[in-house]
Scaffold this active site. Sequence first.
Site, PDB file in Angstrom:
ATOM      1  N   THR A 197     -27.821  -7.585  -1.781  1.00 47.59           N
ATOM      2  CA  THR A 197     -27.587  -6.304  -2.710  1.00 47.59           C
ATOM      3  C   THR A 197     -29.061  -5.647  -2.995  1.00 47.59           C
ATOM      4  O   THR A 197     -29.901  -6.581  -2.984  1.00 47.59           O
ATOM      5  CB  THR A 197     -26.835  -6.582  -3.726  1.00 47.59           C
ATOM      6  N   GLU A 247     -21.131  -6.575  -0.585  1.00 42.35           N
ATOM      7  CA  GLU A 247     -20.019  -7.514  -0.820  1.00 42.35           C
ATOM      8  C   GLU A 247     -18.921  -7.692  -0.091  1.00 42.35           C
ATOM      9  O   GLU A 247     -17.997  -8.450  -0.136  1.00 42.35           O
ATOM     10  CB  GLU A 247     -19.743  -7.345  -2.247  1.00 42.35           C
ATOM     11  N   LYS A 285     -19.612   9.824 -20.234  1.00 43.33           N
ATOM     12  CA  LYS A 285     -18.598   9.900 -21.384  1.00 43.33           C
ATOM     13  C   LYS A 285     -18.839  10.948 -22.395  1.00 43.33           C
ATOM     14  O   LYS A 285     -19.645  10.640 -23.295  1.00 43.33           O
ATOM     15  CB  LYS A 285     -18.578   8.636 -21.896  1.00 43.33           C
ATOM     16  N   TRP A 326     -13.914  11.356 -19.164  1.00 43.26           N
ATOM     17  CA  TRP A 326     -14.996  10.976 -18.276  1.00 43.26           C
ATOM     18  C   TRP A 326     -15.321  12.292 -17.439  1.00 43.26           C
ATOM     19  O   TRP A 326     -14.548  12.888 -17.059  1.00 43.26           O
ATOM     20  CB  TRP A 326     -14.406   9.839 -17.447  1.00 43.26           C
TER      21      TRP A 326
HETATM   22  P1  ADP Z   1     -26.107  -0.855  -3.597  1.00 40.34           P
HETATM   23  O1  ADP Z   1     -25.061  -1.296  -4.537  1.00 40.34           O
HETATM   24  O2  ADP Z   1     -27.443  -1.604  -3.725  1.00 40.34           O
HETATM   25  O3  ADP Z   1     -26.077   0.551  -3.609  1.00 40.34           O
HETATM   26  P2  ADP Z   1     -24.462  -1.152  -1.212  1.00 40.34           P
HETATM   27  O4  ADP Z   1     -25.429  -0.456  -0.102  1.00 40.34           O
HETATM   28  O5  ADP Z   1     -23.722  -2.169  -0.996  1.00 40.34           O
HETATM   29  O6  ADP Z   1     -25.467  -1.364  -2.345  1.00 40.34           O
HETATM   30  O7  ADP Z   1     -23.904   0.131  -1.832  1.00 40.34           O
HETATM   31  C1  ADP Z   1     -22.487   0.228  -2.118  1.00 40.34           C
HETATM   32  C2  ADP Z   1     -22.182   1.119  -2.883  1.00 40.34           C
HETATM   33  O8  ADP Z   1     -22.337   2.421  -2.296  1.00 40.34           O
HETATM   34  C3  ADP Z   1     -20.759   1.445  -3.558  1.00 40.34           C
HETATM   35  O9  ADP Z   1     -20.379   0.599  -4.559  1.00 40.34           O
HETATM   36  C4  ADP Z   1     -20.653   2.965  -3.997  1.00 40.34           C
HETATM   37  O10 ADP Z   1     -20.998   3.083  -5.090  1.00 40.34           O
HETATM   38  C5  ADP Z   1     -21.708   3.541  -2.796  1.00 40.34           C
HETATM   39  N1  ADP Z   1     -20.698   4.233  -1.824  1.00 40.34           N
HETATM   40  C6  ADP Z   1     -20.622   3.481  -0.541  1.00 40.34           C
HETATM   41  N2  ADP Z   1     -19.645   4.394   0.250  1.00 40.34           N
HETATM   42  C7  ADP Z   1     -19.427   5.427  -0.400  1.00 40.34           C
HETATM   43  C8  ADP Z   1     -18.706   6.652  -0.328  1.00 40.34           C
HETATM   44  N3  ADP Z   1     -18.282   6.960   0.893  1.00 40.34           N
HETATM   45  N4  ADP Z   1     -18.458   7.563  -1.247  1.00 40.34           N
HETATM   46  C9  ADP Z   1     -19.127   7.108  -2.470  1.00 40.34           C
HETATM   47  N5  ADP Z   1     -20.109   6.239  -2.835  1.00 40.34           N
HETATM   48  C10 ADP Z   1     -20.244   5.363  -1.659  1.00 40.34           C
END
Ligand code: ADP
Length: 549
Positions: free
Chosen positions: A185, A334, A442, A447
């Site tokens: 990550t 993940e 918040k 929210w």
């Molecule tokens: P990081 O947690 O380091 O950003 P990732 O690349 O695994 O790593 O990103 C996952 C996160 O990206 C998700 O938990 C979400 O918050 C965001 N995300 C992914 N796809 C979308 C989407 N279509 N719309 C909004 N947020 C998204």
Amino acid sequence: MNGLMQQRQLLISDLIEHAASNHSDQEIVSHLGEGQVHRYTWSAACRRSKQVANLIQALGVTAGQRVATLAWNTHRHLELYYGVCGTGAVLTTVNPRLFAEQIIYILNHSGSTHVLFDVSLARLVAQVAPHCPHIQGFIALCEADQMPDIVVPGLACYESLMAGSSDVYTWPQFDENSASSMCYTSGTTGKPKGVLYSHRSTVLHAMSSCMADSFAISARDSILLIVPMFHVNGWGIPHSSAMAGARVILPGAQLSGEHVYSMLRDEQCTVSCGVPTVWMSLLEYAEGVDAEQRRRDIVVTRFLSGGSAAPRRIIEKFEAYFGVWLCQAWGMTETSPVVTVNTPLPRHHDLTLEERFDLQMLAGRALPGTEIEIFDDAGNRLPHDGQTTGQLKVRGHWIARAYYQHEDDAWDADDWFATGDMASLNADGYLKITDRAKDVIKSGGEWISSLDLESAALSHPAIEEAAVIGLRHSHWQERPLLIAVKRKEMDVTADEVREHMRHYVARWWLPDDVVFADSLPHTATGKLYKVPLRKQFESFRFSTDVENA
Ligand code: ADP
């Protein structure tokens, strides 16, 4: 009573064998920089993957050992995806855009013994090598005459090693639950965490992304793989494209709007996938192309977007410029990553264009093999009414069940993994991500979604980029601050932006103040990075805060 069916292991090597046997002449196009384009076929890629397998075994790499890459999207990286994993070794794809300390941490934590790297990253390699004492060899992904001038342990040339490596190799059979690859990550909060994929999870994920209501990858597709192969296995496209026998275009390191446009046009791509930032650059370039010409040039039938929320402006422009549905998907490192994909249902046939854009703003529905739910803080399931927001949890065949050598309480006894995202689900199961849990604002016990506010701000033509953060307010506890970047040669006032946003969000959501900046910070994966913004505006006092007076 057991069924009487054969039980064969789901292995990644079967995917490329399938492509080589059934789609042998389907092309893989690889951009190597400076106008150099390499072309070969799935059958050649399979042969070269076998050379890789022999090569890494000759280096002493055994099953379960980690082999790292620091590389862009090229055919060589694709060969490593199959050649390394096919032997039973574990491919650790490292994001070269991370800070050097994070790269050092990942190389050491993963216990990688070898690193295969693109020459353009040689300086970075020279910088991290002294801090990674366990790495026995650094192999440059280039020809002999392109070798970088650096001093690192076991420096070798990939093409020279390949030339001496046989393409006769029989893929070993082993337990499908064996580890195949590892991604970390991005560590925007704390240390990067390793997600260890298995052959089984990877093959099932690839199979699901070929489904019609997923990415619908087929043998008739030409896919421009913009998502980096160091980022969650390139959303599984390197695997699903072999499974489907699709044509693949690998863009290398250059992802300017102009380069992306020309690859889509010249290779007549039908599908592409990327994060909203890349799509914004593409749209900016496309804006300068004649409208008729644009429609002739681009024959893409679906643009896949994920990694962060696609603002409405992007969705509208994809329709206007190319007549294409920008399809949002949601997932994370993940989750392999694809969990939800936004495709329409029969009931959406007669939507007006505006209603269709509303639908496209959602992140999509769960793929079979995964489950998603929203929960309150006490762990109760929340209703799927499209309004109620809660913690998004997920479980399924390609969802991690732990991090590699790192304790974490993100999982509960029922296998639900807490994603850290806040979301709602509607009655049809469409997911809407409202925020990262840590970004949610918040205000007076209610929210506010920072993503919705950013999307509203971005729909103003003079706003280039927007970030909303929650800051302390003496009365409301927290209120939103909008930090915006103006488009070149355009002007707008804070009041005009707020006035414009009123059309999209509830009045009480509107940011109390708007601050203009020259640029915004981003993470290594190109997402808005709010941590430094929060720090920068730590002592900001809202004009609406009475304590301010
Ligand atoms: P990081 O947690 O380091 O950003 P990732 O690349 O695994 O790593 O990103 C996952 C996160 O990206 C998700 O938990 C979400 O918050 C965001 N995300 C992914 N796809 C979308 C989407 N279509 N719309 C909004 N947020 C998204």
